[in-house]
Design an enzyme around this catalytic site. Structure first.
Site, PDB file in Angstrom:
ATOM      1  N   GLU A   1     -60.591 164.279  39.581  1.00  0.00           N
ATOM      2  CA  GLU A   1     -61.506 164.793  40.608  1.00  0.00           C
ATOM      3  C   GLU A   1     -62.816 165.293  40.035  1.00  0.00           C
ATOM      4  O   GLU A   1     -63.872 165.138  40.648  1.00  0.00           O
ATOM      5  CB  GLU A   1     -60.814 165.894  41.423  1.00  0.00           C
ATOM      6  CG  GLU A   1     -59.643 165.409  42.278  1.00  0.00           C
ATOM      7  CD  GLU A   1     -58.386 165.105  41.477  1.00  0.00           C
ATOM      8  OE1 GLU A   1     -58.318 165.500  40.295  1.00  0.00           O
ATOM      9  OE2 GLU A   1     -57.472 164.450  42.023  1.00  0.00           O
TER      10      GLU A   1
ATOM     11  N   HIS B   1     -50.955 171.071  49.752  1.00  0.00           N
ATOM     12  CA  HIS B   1     -51.541 170.100  50.673  1.00  0.00           C
ATOM     13  C   HIS B   1     -52.141 170.754  51.915  1.00  0.00           C
ATOM     14  O   HIS B   1     -52.478 170.055  52.864  1.00  0.00           O
ATOM     15  CB  HIS B   1     -50.492 169.077  51.121  1.00  0.00           C
ATOM     16  CG  HIS B   1     -50.040 168.151  50.033  1.00  0.00           C
ATOM     17  ND1 HIS B   1     -49.157 168.537  49.062  1.00  0.00           N
ATOM     18  CD2 HIS B   1     -50.366 166.865  49.757  1.00  0.00           C
ATOM     19  CE1 HIS B   1     -48.933 167.518  48.241  1.00  0.00           C
ATOM     20  NE2 HIS B   1     -49.668 166.490  48.634  1.00  0.00           N
TER      21      HIS B   1
END
Ligand SMILES: Cc1ncc(C[n+]2csc(CCOP(=O)(O)OP(=O)(O)O)c2C)c(N)n1
Ligand SMILES: [Mg+2]
Lengths: 365, 338
Positions: B60, B129
């Site tokens: 990322e 999440h």
């Protein structure tokens, strides 16, 4: 069934076992290495002039910290072969992504020295225009610039420019995750980028042995499918030769290239650091004898490419440069506190406009 | 007007942006042939080619760092972080470079890029999440932070984000991905950045919400109406820039304010809103500004998330604490008259 995923062979990617060298510490030529061409004589003489000037600039900047004109300065004394070769290997339309240690390279690239020192002088962060100079802001968060360099290289490639990008980084920085992400992205994208590691043996106080167990930092390239080389970083001829090949490789579609230059940081990390706390004087003295500047001077003299007058002229030019810089840096810096609000967004938010007005009225009181 | 899901509206916005501006590029994890784990980039690689919409290696910080370099090189990257908590590896790039490049370079190097982050909970996701990470970004000067609550806003705010000259953290409430409503893709219009929307008019109190909390606030307002309480609902749309004007004029009208956010409350966006409202509306307030938030706990496991998430009941309970009975008659009468 081939086992590998790429067509490059391992041997093509691996660095030489011994760092590439053209000139020994005493200034005599050694058997030239295979696969690397010696730079043109005029380029070496030009490099010498730039190294003299670079070292003088470096000394001047350190002096300016003592006079309180600079908040801090990270010296690159001892690393001039890297600083200058990095710049000479590039064309004007190539991009450079430097670190805080690379001011000499920027000055050699032609960036206004006062603008280079803006960051350390404290007037703003980046003092020069990256768009026109094709030099990214000097980067402090370690290794983060290497992935920007990959993005820029990819952008240039997509625009059909044949410019390359060179990212400078230190030995300590190679431990950061972003360095590895950058190598990996560059490999996958085959981006025209050269990673140039100046292994000056220390990350502030931490020696290389605590940084990595790799046989050399140049071996970090192979895991990412990147051609790599290691070079004597105090041998200008060698660094320039290897970087020139690396840039050619990247420019002609060969993909990224990793170069590790073995050099040494002669001064402390910055003027604020005390290097006697973590290294012995005799280690520093040993490296004095590997100084890149007298080495190149002896070599060029030996080949009659440089005479006493040329040397004097180089030093005169450096003195004149330092004196101009001193004069300019002695002028008091003009700053405008209200500019603080100007570059947060393209258009200041209502909240920033309010805060600007608040500061303006505080300044009036 | 076309009925579509929020996911489809986001997909349409990306498609239209790719079509209209060749500098726009999309990249991230699984955004290519798969179309992203939430299918927001569905079909884009097929239509525009691998050059315009491509999968990156799994890293990322690398995704965002690459976007920085490409934006410096003249492109307009729109990158996807797969989930809220998986954007954390990129935080250094976001805080030190994305947010600061324009400032560091005195305006010479703007970074027009968008970082899309599916965020927040309510979908039964397992740990890592479901984070509400908006406050980290909103607290970072130099970032615009946007979060749509309606299908039409999803389309237009994303178009605005891609056209914006500054970096935008575009936070997509993942539980609204499948909400369906009318959207109006079409001719460009002025950006909605910095302009909150009054989603429901009311007299007695203002609910200020954003992203996933807006539908919950609207349901609460509907339920309160049944009890004779009239709640106004303001949807911020952009946390940064913040629309003080719309929030303030609503609260000055109603005299009461409840901020609703799904994120944990401590040091959150809701705290900032509450402070701003009391700084600006003190004389109009008949009760303290209250917050309805998630608890200050790591996001709960799926079977327990309903206990954590602000719901209609928690909002109505909080509205009940707005001291309607204590109000001096004179204030009440004054408001009735106006
Ligand atoms: C991400 C990050 N961590 C820590 C620092 C603090 N820091 C500044 S320079 C430095 C040492 C870097 O060493 P190296 O990469 O070898 O470069 P050199 O200074 O020797 O040129 C450290 C730890 C930083 N700038 N960025
Ligand atoms: Mg070092």
């Amino acid at each position: 069934m081939p086992v590998g995923t790429h067509d490059q062979t391992v041997d093509d990617l691996l660095p030489a076992v011994v760092p590439v060298r053209f000139v020994a510490e005493d200034g005599t030529a050694v058997e030239p290495p295979e696969g690397y061409a010696a730079p043109a004589d005029e380029q070496l003489v030009e490099a010498y002039r730039r190294m003299v000037l670079g070292r003088r600039f470096d000394r001047q900047a350190t002096a300016l910290t003592k006079q309180g004109r600079l908040a801090v300065y990270p010296s690159s004394r001892g690393q001039e072969a890297c600083q200058i070769a990095g710049v000479l290997a590039l064309r004007e339309d190539d991009w450079l992504f430097p670190t805080y240690r690379d001011s000499v390279a920027l000055v050699s690239r032609g960036v206004d020295p006062v603008e280079v020192l803006t960051l350390l002088r404290g007037g703003w962060h980046c003092g020069y225009d990256p768009a026109t100079t094709r030099v990214a802001p000097q980067c402090t968060p370690l290794a983060t610039q290497t992935i920007h360099a990959v993005g820029m290289a990819e952008a240039l490639r997509r625009k059909g420019e044949d410019s390359v990008v060179m990212a400078f980084i230190g030995d300590g920085g190679t431990s950061e995750g972003d360095f590895h992400e950058a190598l990996n992205y560059a490999g996958v994208l085959r981006a025209p980028v050269v990673f140039f590691v100046q292994n000056n043996k220390y990350a502030i106080s931490v020696p290389l042995a605590k940084q990595t167990a790799a046989p050399a930092l140049a071996y970090k390239g192979i895991g990412y499918g990147i051609r790599s080389e290691q070079v004597d970083g105090n041998d200008l001829v060698a660094v320039l030769s290897v970087l020139t090949e690396a840039v050619r490789h990247a420019r002609t579609g060969g993909g990224p290239f990793l170069v590790e230059a073995h050099t040494y940081r002669m001064d402390a990390h910055t003027n604020a650091d005390d290097a006697t706390r973590y290294r012995e004087d005799d280690e520093v003295e040993r490296w004095e004898s590997a100084d890149p500047l007298p080495r190149l001077e002896t070599y060029l003299r030996g080949r009659s490419l440089l005479g006493t007058e040329d040397i004097a002229a180089a030093h005169d030019a450096a003195e004149a440069f330092a004196s101009r810089l001193r004069d300019e840096m002695n002028l008091d810096l003009e700053t405008d506190p209200l500019e603080l609000f100007d570059h947060v967004f393209a258009d200041a938010t209502p909240q920033l406009r309010e805060q600007r007005a608040q500061l303006a009225s505080e300044l009036e009181d | 007007m076309t009925a579509m899901t929020m996911a489809q509206a986001l997909n349409a916005a990306l498609r239209d942006a790719l079509r209209e501006d060749e500098r726009v590029l999309i990249f991230g994890e699984d955004v290519g042939p798969l179309g992203g784990v939430f299918r927001i980039t569905d079909g884009l690689t097929k239509e525009f080619g691998e050059d315009r919409c491509f999968d990156t290696p799994l890293a990322e910080s690398g995704i965002v760092g690459l976007a920085v370099g490409m934006a410096m090189g003249g492109f307009r990257p729109v990158v996807e972080m797969q989930f809220d908590a998986f954007a954390y590896p990129a935080f250094e790039q976001i805080a030190s470079h994305v947010a600061k490049m324009r400032n560091r370079t005195r305006g010479r190097v703007p970074l027009p890029l968008v970082i899309r982050i599916p965020y927040a909970g309510g979908i039964g996701g397992v740990e890592h999440h479901c984070d509400s990470s908006e406050a980290y970004y909103a607290h970072t000067p130099g970032l615009k932070v946007v979060t749509p609550a309606t299908v039409d806003d999803a389309y237009w705010l994303l178009r605005d984000a891609i056209d914006d000259p500054d970096p935008v953290i575009f936070m997509e409430p993942k539980r609204l991905y499948w909400s369906k409503d009318e959207a109006t893709p079409g001719d460009r219009r002025a950006s909605s950045f910095g302009r909150a929307a009054v989603r429901r008019e009311g007299r007695d109190a203002t609910l200020v919400a954003y992203g996933p909390s807006v539908p919950v606030a609207l349901q609460a307002a509907e339920a309160a109406a049944g009890d004779g309480i009239s709640l106004e609902v303001v949807d911020l749309r952009t946390i940064v820039p913040f629309d003080d004007e719309t929030v303030v004029s609503s609260v000055r009208k109603t005299g009461r304010c409840v901020v609703v956010q799904e994120a944990q409350g401590f040091a959150g966006v809701g705290a900032e809103i509450a402070a701003r409202v009391q700084e600006r509306c003190f004389h109009s307030l008949a009760a303290p500004v209250l917050r309805v938030t998630g608890f200050d706990i790591p996001y709960p496991p799926p079977k327990l998330e309903h206990s954590h998430l602000p719901d209609v009941d928690r909002i109505l309970d909080t509205v009940d604490r707005l001291q309607f009975d204590d109000e001096p008659d004179v204030l009440h009468l004054a408001r009735e008259a106006s």
